[in-house]
Design a protein around this motif. Structure first.
Motif, short mmCIF file in Angstrom:
data_model
loop_
_atom_site.label_atom_id
_atom_site.label_comp_id
_atom_site.label_asym_id
_atom_site.label_seq_id
_atom_site.Cartn_x
_atom_site.Cartn_y
_atom_site.Cartn_z
N THR A 16 13.54 36.93 -12.58
CA THR A 16 13.41 37.89 -11.49
C THR A 16 12.66 37.20 -10.36
N TRP A 17 13.33 37.00 -9.25
CA TRP A 17 12.68 36.25 -8.18
C TRP A 17 13.18 36.72 -6.83
N PHE A 18 12.40 36.41 -5.79
CA PHE A 18 12.77 36.74 -4.42
C PHE A 18 12.44 35.55 -3.55
N THR A 19 13.34 35.20 -2.66
CA THR A 19 13.07 34.10 -1.74
C THR A 19 13.20 34.58 -0.31
N GLN A 20 12.31 34.11 0.55
CA GLN A 20 12.36 34.48 1.96
C GLN A 20 13.60 33.86 2.60
N PRO A 21 14.29 34.59 3.44
CA PRO A 21 15.49 34.02 4.08
C PRO A 21 15.14 33.04 5.19
N GLY A 22 15.89 31.98 5.28
CA GLY A 22 15.82 31.11 6.44
C GLY A 22 14.68 30.13 6.49
N GLY A 23 13.82 30.08 5.47
CA GLY A 23 12.72 29.12 5.47
C GLY A 23 11.71 29.32 6.58
N ARG A 24 11.61 30.56 7.10
CA ARG A 24 10.72 30.78 8.25
C ARG A 24 9.25 30.60 7.89
N SER A 25 8.91 30.73 6.61
CA SER A 25 7.50 30.64 6.22
C SER A 25 6.90 29.28 6.58
N ARG A 26 7.70 28.24 6.59
CA ARG A 26 7.13 26.91 6.82
C ARG A 26 6.87 26.64 8.30
N ALA A 27 7.34 27.50 9.16
CA ALA A 27 7.06 27.37 10.59
C ALA A 27 5.87 28.24 11.00
N TRP A 28 5.46 29.16 10.14
CA TRP A 28 4.36 30.07 10.46
C TRP A 28 3.02 29.33 10.35
N GLY A 228 -2.57 37.80 -8.44
CA GLY A 228 -2.96 39.15 -8.82
C GLY A 228 -2.90 40.02 -7.58
N VAL A 229 -4.04 40.18 -6.89
CA VAL A 229 -4.03 40.88 -5.60
C VAL A 229 -3.63 39.94 -4.46
N GLY A 230 -3.66 38.62 -4.72
CA GLY A 230 -3.17 37.67 -3.73
C GLY A 230 -4.23 36.87 -3.01
N SER A 231 -5.49 36.94 -3.45
CA SER A 231 -6.56 36.24 -2.72
C SER A 231 -6.43 34.73 -2.83
N LEU A 232 -6.19 34.21 -4.03
CA LEU A 232 -6.00 32.77 -4.17
C LEU A 232 -4.76 32.33 -3.42
N ALA A 233 -3.69 33.10 -3.52
CA ALA A 233 -2.47 32.76 -2.78
C ALA A 233 -2.72 32.76 -1.28
N GLN A 234 -3.56 33.68 -0.81
CA GLN A 234 -3.92 33.68 0.61
C GLN A 234 -4.62 32.38 0.98
N ALA A 235 -5.53 31.92 0.12
CA ALA A 235 -6.23 30.66 0.39
C ALA A 235 -5.25 29.49 0.43
N VAL A 236 -4.30 29.48 -0.49
CA VAL A 236 -3.30 28.41 -0.55
C VAL A 236 -2.42 28.44 0.70
N VAL A 237 -1.95 29.63 1.07
CA VAL A 237 -1.15 29.75 2.29
C VAL A 237 -1.94 29.29 3.50
N THR A 238 -3.20 29.73 3.59
CA THR A 238 -4.04 29.34 4.72
C THR A 238 -4.18 27.83 4.81
N HIS A 239 -4.38 27.19 3.68
CA HIS A 239 -4.58 25.74 3.67
C HIS A 239 -3.33 25.01 4.16
N TYR A 240 -2.18 25.36 3.62
CA TYR A 240 -0.97 24.61 3.94
C TYR A 240 -0.27 25.06 5.22
N ARG A 241 -0.52 26.29 5.63
CA ARG A 241 0.13 26.78 6.86
C ARG A 241 -0.78 26.68 8.08
N SER A 242 -1.94 26.06 7.94
CA SER A 242 -2.82 25.84 9.09
C SER A 242 -2.73 24.41 9.60
N ARG A 243 -1.89 23.60 8.95
CA ARG A 243 -1.75 22.21 9.37
C ARG A 243 -0.83 22.11 10.58
#
Length: 372
Positions: A16-28, A228-243
């Motif tokens: 069971t999985w979901f993927t964002q369309p168009g790869g837009r996450s890597r430009a954010w 879980g609630v997403g706090s670690l994932a938020q930290a990971v997103v922040t790290h890689y999407r702030s470059r």
């Protein structure tokens, strides 16, 4: 020989999985975590970077170049990564109280937990001469509650879910001298959870340094993180999407099927709550994404996958055979990555994540077996 012994094994179902369309996450892009977080942790007596262990056998099985596991089974004297967030948040909290002349006596740090966060808050309180009160929901292993009590914290058992425990902890924090130190946020309660997320950034900085030492200077191609609630994932997103430039990895959230609130929220396009069930992945048994995490998850994650109890159990046993202690939540990342990279539909999923035979995969094993 039994009647059905010659039948072929049942096919492995697609995850069971979901993927964002168009790869837009890597430009954010977003603002990075403060650099002083790592400097603060480096000054703590028990600080040392946790291992980043390469597992060539998994790379071969999954058809990728290299696979690494960030092993959080021993972090600041505790068997999980949570001490990074708790220590930084309490440091910021006490410094602020002192700056405003409100440090006349000890405070009571109040929180709700599925195990690891509560123990981290209790340990931090004990080391700093403060008090702690921890609300523990139904389903948490008795050993986890005992470990929290052993840190000197008062433990309140809740007949209900994690979300109910959070509600009761928030009510209790209204008492004089009490402060809520919760690792999930909601409108009106966001500053301390944001500090906790900042604390987790040290883990990501260490990964950069350790990959560079392994002659990987552009970073990973895929990072799998338990949610879980997403706090670690938020930290990971922040790290890689702030470059500002360089390779931007695919980011995969992994949740138990019994509590896949982020996957469901991504699918719908807005943060929603789900009814949770029973799972051995107690630290991931959360029904509502954190309000401050959700915008980062919505915009910065590439995909989410839900795993079964059997998936987590098999992954934990496999990591143990490879010399890595990983509890059910820690084993979620390899379980999720394995289900995405192999089995029915794997070619489509790999293409959606931009992965190939030379890709570098990092798995966050967030707890050791002693955390259960």
């Amino acid at each position: 020989m039994t009647e059905n012994s010659s039948l072929p094994p049942s096919p492995t179902p697609a995850p069971t999985w979901f993927t964002q369309p168009g790869g837009r996450s890597r430009a954010w892009r977003c603002t990075p975590a403060p650099a002083e977080v790592r400097e603060f942790h480096a000054l703590l007596p028990e600080y040392a970077p946790t291992p980043l262990t390469e597992l060539p056998s998994l790379a071969g099985e999954w058809g990728v170049g290299r696979v690494f596991v960030k092993d959080e089974s021993s972090r600041l004297g505790l068997p999980a990564f949570k001490a990074l967030g708790a220590s930084w948040a309490v440091h910021r909290l006490l410094a602020e109280r002192a700056a405003y002349g409100r440090d006349s006596g000890p405070v009571t740090l109040v929180t709700a937990t599925d195990g690891n966060h509560g123990r981290a808050v209790a340990r931090t309180a004990r080391l700093l001469g403060q008090r702690a009160r921890v609300f523990v929901p139904q389903g948490v292993h008795p050993r986890a509650a005992e470990a929290i009590a052993a840190e000197g914290a008062g433990v309140t058992h809740v007949t209900g879910s994690y979300d109910e425990a959070v509600r009761l902890a928030a009510e209790a924090s209204a008492a004089p001298g009490a402060v809520l130190v919760q690792d999930t946020a909601w409108p009106g309660y966001e500053r301390i959870p944001a500090w906790i997320v900042e604390g987790y950034s040290t883990l990501c900085v260490e990964i950069d340094e350790q990959l560079a030492a392994a002659d990987i200077h552009e970073g990973p191609d895929l990072v799998a993180v338990p949610v879980g609630v997403g706090s670690l994932a938020q930290a990971v997103v922040t790290h890689y999407r702030s470059r500002p430039a360089g390779r931007s990895p695919a980011l995969l959230a992994v949740e138990p099927e019994a509590a896949a609130c982020v996957l469901e929220s991504l699918r719908i396009g807005e943060a929603v709550s789900v009814r949770t069930g029973e799972t051995a992945m107690a630290g991931l048994n959360c029904g509502t994404p954190s309000s401050i995490a959700w915008p980062h998850l919505k915009n910065g994650l590439d995909a989410a996958v839900a795993i079964t109890e059997a998936d987590s159990s098999r992954a934990g046993a496999r990591l143990a055979a490879l010399g890595i202690s990983s509890g059910p939540c820690g084993a979620a990342a390899p379980a999720g990555a394995g289900s995405v990279l192999t089995g029915p539909g794997a070619d489509e999923r790999r293409t959606a994540l931009g992965l190939g035979p030379a890709s570098v995969v990092v798995l966050l094993s967030t707890e050791g077996t002693a955390a259960s």
